[in-house]
Design an enzyme around this catalytic site. Sequence first.
Site, PDB file in Angstrom:
ATOM      1  N   ASP A  13       7.116 -11.503   0.123  1.00 24.62           N
ATOM      2  CA  ASP A  13       6.851 -10.124   0.529  1.00 24.62           C
ATOM      3  C   ASP A  13       7.782  -9.257  -0.313  1.00 24.62           C
ATOM      4  O   ASP A  13       8.990  -9.208  -0.090  1.00 24.62           O
ATOM      5  CB  ASP A  13       7.127  -9.946   2.027  1.00 24.62           C
ATOM      6  CG  ASP A  13       6.807  -8.527   2.515  1.00 24.62           C
ATOM      7  OD1 ASP A  13       6.760  -7.609   1.677  1.00 24.62           O
ATOM      8  OD2 ASP A  13       6.642  -8.349   3.736  1.00 24.62           O
ATOM      9  N   LYS A  69       3.850   1.473   1.545  1.00 17.88           N
ATOM     10  CA  LYS A  69       5.213   1.905   1.217  1.00 17.88           C
ATOM     11  C   LYS A  69       5.265   2.408  -0.232  1.00 17.88           C
ATOM     12  O   LYS A  69       4.619   3.378  -0.540  1.00 17.88           O
ATOM     13  CB  LYS A  69       6.192   0.761   1.471  1.00 17.88           C
ATOM     14  CG  LYS A  69       5.957   0.007   2.782  1.00 17.88           C
ATOM     15  CD  LYS A  69       6.057   0.888   4.003  1.00 17.88           C
ATOM     16  CE  LYS A  69       5.896   0.062   5.274  1.00 17.88           C
ATOM     17  NZ  LYS A  69       5.381   0.816   6.394  1.00 17.88           N
TER      18      LYS A  69
HETATM   19  N1  PLP Z   1       6.209  -6.047   5.084  1.00 18.21           N
HETATM   20  C1  PLP Z   1       7.256  -5.207   5.126  1.00 18.21           C
HETATM   21  C2  PLP Z   1       8.513  -5.582   4.404  1.00 18.21           C
HETATM   22  C3  PLP Z   1       7.174  -4.012   5.842  1.00 18.21           C
HETATM   23  O1  PLP Z   1       8.249  -3.196   5.887  1.00 18.21           O
HETATM   24  C4  PLP Z   1       5.974  -3.698   6.528  1.00 18.21           C
HETATM   25  C5  PLP Z   1       5.852  -2.466   7.325  1.00 18.21           C
HETATM   26  O2  PLP Z   1       6.806  -1.743   7.547  1.00 18.21           O
HETATM   27  C6  PLP Z   1       4.908  -4.600   6.452  1.00 18.21           C
HETATM   28  C7  PLP Z   1       5.049  -5.762   5.717  1.00 18.21           C
HETATM   29  C8  PLP Z   1       3.621  -4.302   7.172  1.00 18.21           C
HETATM   30  O3  PLP Z   1       2.916  -3.332   6.448  1.00 18.21           O
HETATM   31  P1  PLP Z   1       1.840  -2.319   7.096  1.00 18.21           P
HETATM   32  O4  PLP Z   1       2.578  -1.385   7.976  1.00 18.21           O
HETATM   33  O5  PLP Z   1       1.229  -1.675   5.886  1.00 18.21           O
HETATM   34  O6  PLP Z   1       0.852  -3.158   7.848  1.00 18.21           O
END
Ligand code: PLP
Length: 406
Positions: free
Chosen positions: A192, A217
């Site tokens: 991630d 983000k």
């Molecule tokens: N991975 C990380 C590191 C995140 O900070 C977030 C959300 O804050 C996600 C995944 C999940 O993403 P989404 O809010 O677009 O579903």
Amino acid sequence: MSAFLSDEPKMTEKTRTQPTLRPETLSAQGLGHIAEPYRDIVEPIHLATTYVRDRNGELVGGRLYARDANPAYDQPEALLARLENGWEALLLPSGMAAAQALLQLLKPGERLVVPRSMYWALRSWVRHYTAHLGITLVEYDNASLDSLKAALAGETTRLLWIETPANPTWDVTDIAAASALGHSVGARVVVDSTVATPVLSRPLELGADFVMHSATKYLNGHSDVIAGAVVAREDSEDWQAIRRHRNQGGAILGGFEAWLLLRGMRTLFPRVRTASRSAQAIAEWLDAHPQVIEVRYPGLPGDPNHAVAARQMEGGFGGMLSIRVQGGHAGARRFAGALQLFREATSLGSVESLVEHRAPVEGPGTLCPDDLLRLSIGIEAVEDLIADLAQALDSPHHPPEEYDES
Ligand code: PLP
């Protein structure tokens, strides 16, 4: 007509034709694509759900149905694949949907190894999902390869999950070393890379098999799209299963959101670099402030993650940091409430700076200390951001001055 057909790897057409251009250039120009027939410099918005056949029943435009072949995905997917140096990318309707596209590879009885510190909603979902399906879930300490070795324990593992820097502790995992350990037990390695972005780190070049992003983000960067993405290092049965999951499982991004996402990606490099530069200056300033108990930022030389981060991140350490201030839970609350330019809101990676008192948001089971505040640094003037932090730290009871809230 777009040059892409539905099941062609997106790297072939647009990306391999410009092998020498730098990623900044490809990003700014959206891979240089000019849309026919009007030669629009910006891709039109594709909203059609279906495509008309000719009199012979042929799909002359190469598209059958927008759920599996929306032309709005072509350019952002090709650009992301190129920036990550991957084989192909897929857009999904959120970061969580991108994670789920990977998690669905797991079958009952298989093993998933995840870091202890990871985005809390994903941590919570992974716990629920694995318990429900009878998947073995094992955790490791993000920054400890010994802990990862113990978690893998020489046992065949289907997926090894890495989040680096990890939200909201910003612990860093050594991607190359962890990938080698994961591969030694047969695992597919997922990173991630939401916070690092391809501007600062390219996990596929370090040995990971898949990269995922909450494109909500930094990739989008304007707090107006929820989206996700997965990028593969190479074609494989697993990648085809992920493509099938997107095309037939039905969780897809809308055409307008894909268009907005591409628009955001065209300024990815200057946004991430500005945020990183400001975050470094702010972390150093906070680190010297007597009201601040702790600063977590991998760019600080004294941070335990600094050496690994310096090795695998290039040109900065990202726009995210966490701090602990004097006064415990109440002190943190007072500080967040006294900030004026930093908006108190969840999420990260956008042009505007945000603050969040994290433990109350994560709730029971959180790993965050009670007084931890997460800061997402935007692209405002760093002097203004530091002045805002200073007034909130130095006069915690200070009532907010007038500032347009509308
Ligand atoms: N991975 C990380 C590191 C995140 O900070 C977030 C959300 O804050 C996600 C995944 C999940 O993403 P989404 O809010 O677009 O579903």
